[in-house]
Design an enzyme around this catalytic site. Structure first.
Site, PDB file in Angstrom:
ATOM      1  N   CYS A 395       0.952  -1.240   0.049  1.00 43.34           N
ATOM      2  CA  CYS A 395       0.021   0.258  -0.107  1.00 43.34           C
ATOM      3  C   CYS A 395       0.946   1.247  -0.054  1.00 43.34           C
ATOM      4  O   CYS A 395       1.431   1.670  -0.864  1.00 43.34           O
ATOM      5  CB  CYS A 395      -0.964  -0.118   1.254  1.00 43.34           C
ATOM      6  SG  CYS A 395      -2.336   0.671   0.812  1.00 43.34           S
ATOM      7  N   HIS A 528      -3.609  -5.311   0.201  1.00 44.59           N
ATOM      8  CA  HIS A 528      -2.965  -5.913   1.496  1.00 44.59           C
ATOM      9  C   HIS A 528      -3.119  -7.272   1.611  1.00 44.59           C
ATOM     10  O   HIS A 528      -3.989  -8.124   1.914  1.00 44.59           O
ATOM     11  CB  HIS A 528      -3.776  -5.213   2.771  1.00 44.59           C
ATOM     12  CG  HIS A 528      -3.672  -3.750   3.050  1.00 44.59           C
ATOM     13  ND1 HIS A 528      -2.652  -3.557   3.955  1.00 44.59           N
ATOM     14  CD2 HIS A 528      -4.263  -2.542   2.690  1.00 44.59           C
ATOM     15  CE1 HIS A 528      -2.781  -2.073   3.917  1.00 44.59           C
ATOM     16  NE2 HIS A 528      -3.581  -1.605   3.127  1.00 44.59           N
ATOM     17  N   GLU A 530      -1.770  -9.457   3.462  1.00 46.59           N
ATOM     18  CA  GLU A 530      -1.650  -9.912   4.723  1.00 46.59           C
ATOM     19  C   GLU A 530      -2.966 -10.273   5.187  1.00 46.59           C
ATOM     20  O   GLU A 530      -3.114 -11.412   6.113  1.00 46.59           O
ATOM     21  CB  GLU A 530      -1.070  -8.896   5.692  1.00 46.59           C
ATOM     22  CG  GLU A 530      -1.553  -7.568   6.093  1.00 46.59           C
ATOM     23  CD  GLU A 530      -1.391  -6.475   4.976  1.00 46.59           C
ATOM     24  OE1 GLU A 530      -0.992  -6.830   3.886  1.00 46.59           O
ATOM     25  OE2 GLU A 530      -1.632  -5.485   5.511  1.00 46.59           O
TER      26      GLU A 530
HETATM   27  N1  GLN Z   1      -2.116   6.608   2.817  1.00 48.56           N
HETATM   28  C1  GLN Z   1      -2.266   5.934   1.744  1.00 48.56           C
HETATM   29  C2  GLN Z   1      -3.478   5.743   0.872  1.00 48.56           C
HETATM   30  O1  GLN Z   1      -4.606   6.109   1.687  1.00 48.56           O
HETATM   31  C3  GLN Z   1      -1.904   4.386   1.777  1.00 48.56           C
HETATM   32  C4  GLN Z   1      -2.709   3.616   2.899  1.00 48.56           C
HETATM   33  C5  GLN Z   1      -2.200   2.315   3.302  1.00 48.56           C
HETATM   34  O2  GLN Z   1      -1.152   2.218   3.344  1.00 48.56           O
HETATM   35  N2  GLN Z   1      -3.006   1.419   3.681  1.00 48.56           N
HETATM   36  O3  GLN Z   1      -3.693   5.668  -0.096  1.00 48.56           O
END
Ligand code: GLN
Length: 555
Positions: A395, A528, A530
């Site tokens: 992310c 994600h 995970e």
């Molecule tokens: N802050 C970033 C976004 O909102 C990444 C979010 C995250 O890593 N879950 O796109």
């Protein structure tokens, strides 16, 4: 907005009598109640029962989405896009069933729903009160999560018995016991036996008090799980006597080296048997072969790798719970122990990055929000790129890896994400306001005045190609998302020319993954992974990552 679905109508009559196990906690918080509940769920599932699980959180936030992970731990994202308590992650990992939005609710959701109904006039002029209106709502929310195929529903009540906040929840489940035949509910209380070194013994008094507190509100626990190591049979007898429990229903729940050893441990101790007796059911003996296999791997792990996790919520490792677990799952599948160091991104400076990352076979940058720690993450991702160290960016980890690449490999000075630098000349990562979800439905980010659920959340199909598709063994995979910003496709060609590979997109062409081909293992994923790793089946991407770390160690 992430509005909870109101339990408008009365719950549907369930075709068979589903049985409930209520799990409460006493003495102190952080006893591992979620893991205990999930482990019990795992053994009952292994006995052929269909187990469902719920977490009731007594706090007033509507969901944990806006809470600081350092206070509350990770926000677990379900496939249907809910931001939930991290215990739902344990549930998925232990019982192998996908949790839904309705498997977790908070006092905030209950009150939100009750107040909405009051404003609509649903209470016909009555005075709206905690009992019966709030407790009825809690019961409806519990019933709403029960599926027709469920045999057993384990309901974990957050907080500690004695807290003001959890009283309405406890009252609601007390009523459920009252309303149902005796063999349809079982209360399991998880407590602590503190060790007093000067006396050289474990003390039972706090547990006695906690059981008494439960009894005062009308709940007689059936089973106690006492956290503590070497607790003598005499102590267990004493607790049983003072707590008015049958002695065979008081168990020691010691710390274990890996939580995944617990299903077998619980079965060996007879916890599942005791629960089945209370519920008056005789399911077949559990098939614990897969958990046994896991134990064998755990005990025989010969190799180990050193992984650095560069994040900003490192003060509480629970902030990265699913990710930590996913790395361990992948390791165990290769009989490899994972030595994980949590490195505070804020501590990484130009002149310390090499030293801090030295000795690590691979680096992962987990998800995150906001400016703090960003410079350190950029330094880490440059360092691993230049030094051929296996890297997984998740992310924000992917977003910053792309920013770093844009700056240093594509000549885009001051490229950034608009999350961190609104006026960057090169908005490589930017807020996208509209997109279509898997079903073709139009979705939008609308951050105005409400921070809850203004993100791309939950499972979405990603279309993979090249090496990434090879790793997954598939060209399509549903992975979960939780973010507001996206790769800005206006820069795609320029970055491709500089050597970046775009390895996956969603149905709208939003970038889901990147790869650096001239590097032993460098992937960034917008999703994600995970959240979908499990101890029994692992996760292809993490397995490949750990394999790369092992290769790096040998080269
Ligand atoms: N802050 C970033 C976004 O909102 C990444 C979010 C995250 O890593 N879950 O796109």
């Amino acid at each position: 907005m992430n509005t909870p679905v109101a339990a408008e109508s009365a719950p549907q009559a369930t075709p068979k009598a589903v049985k409930f196990v209520f799990v409460t906690g006493g003495v102190v918080s952080s006893l591992g109640k979620g893991v205990a509940a999930a482990s019990l769920g795992a053994v009952l599932s292994a006995r052929g029962l269909v187990v469902n699980m719920l977490k009731l959180d007594p706090y007033i936030n509507v969901d944990p989405g806006t809470m600081n992970p350092v206070q509350h731990g990770e926000v677990f994202v379900t496939e249907d896009g809910a931001e939930t308590d991290l215990d739902l992650g344990h549930y998925e990992r232990f019982i192998g069933r996908k949790m839904r939005r309705c498997n977790n609710f908070t006092t905030g959701q209950i009150y939100e729903s009750v107040i909405k109904r009051e404003r609509k006039g649903d209470y016909l002029g009555k005075t709206v009160q905690v009992i019966p209106h709030v407790t009825d709502e809690i019961k409806k929310f519990i019933a709403r999560a029960v599926l027709p195929e469920d045999d057993i529903v384990i309901v974990e009540i957050g907080g500690t018995v004695g807290d003001i906040e959890s009283l309405p929840f406890l009252e609601a489940v007390r009523q459920m016991r009252q309303e149902k035949p005796a063999n349809e509910t079982c209360f399991v209380h998880v407590t602590l036996l503190p060790y007093v070194p000067s006396a050289g013994e474990y003390k039972t008094k706090p547990t006695q008090h906690s059981v008494r507190e439960l009894r005062e509100i009308g709940i007689m626990p059936n089973i106690l799980l006492c956290r503590g190591d070497d607790i003598s049979p005499e102590n267990l007898q004493k607790i049983a006597m003072f707590g008015n429990l049958s002695p065979g229903n008081v168990f020691v729940a010691p710390d274990v080296k890996s939580v995944y050893l617990l299903p077998q441990q619980y079965h060996a101790d007879g916890v599942d048997k005791a629960v089945c007796e209370v519920l008056d059911i005789q399911p077949p003996a559990p098939d614990l072969a897969q958990w046994q296999d896991f134990t064998t791997r755990f005990n025989n792990a010969e190799d180990s790798v050193n992984i650095a996790m560069v994040g900003k919520y490192v003060a509480l490792t629970d902030s990265y719970k699913s990710l930590t677990e996913a790395l361990h799952h992948a390791g165990l599948r290769q009989q490899t122990r994972i030595n994980l160091s949590y490195i505070d991104a804020e501590e990484l400076q130009e002149d310390t990055v090499a030293e801090k990352l030295a000795g690590h076979d691979a680096v992962v940058i987990p998800g995150g929000f906001g400016l703090r720690g960003v410079e350190g993450k950029l330094l880490a991702s440059r360092y691993v790129r230049e030094n051929n160290i296996p890297f997984l960016g998740i992310c924000i980890g992917m977003q910053l890896a792309v920013v770093e690449f844009a700056r240093h490999c594509a000549g885009l000075t001051n490229a950034h994400s608009t999350e961190m630098m609104n006026d960057t000349p090169h908005p490589i990562i930017a807020m996208l306001t509209e997109w279509q979800d898997d079903s073709g439905k139009q979705q939008q980010h609308s951050a105005e005045g409400d921070l809850g659920g203004t993100m791309r959340l939950g499972g979405e199909t990603c279309y993979l190609h090249g090496k990434l598709a090879e790793i997954y063994g598939s060209e399509q995979v549903v992975e979960r998302h939780r973010h507001r910003y996206e790769f800005n496709n206006a820069y795609r060609q320029q970055l491709e020319q500089a050597g970046l590979i775009f390895a996956a997109e969603n149905r709208n062409g939003l970038v889901e993954a990147i790869q650096l081909p001239q590097h032993p293992w460098f992937f960034g994923v917008q999703f994600h992974p995970e959240f979908t790793s499990s101890p029994l089946s692992g996760h292809a991407l993490f397995e490949s990552f750990i394999q790369a770390a092992r290769n790096a160690q040998q080269s």
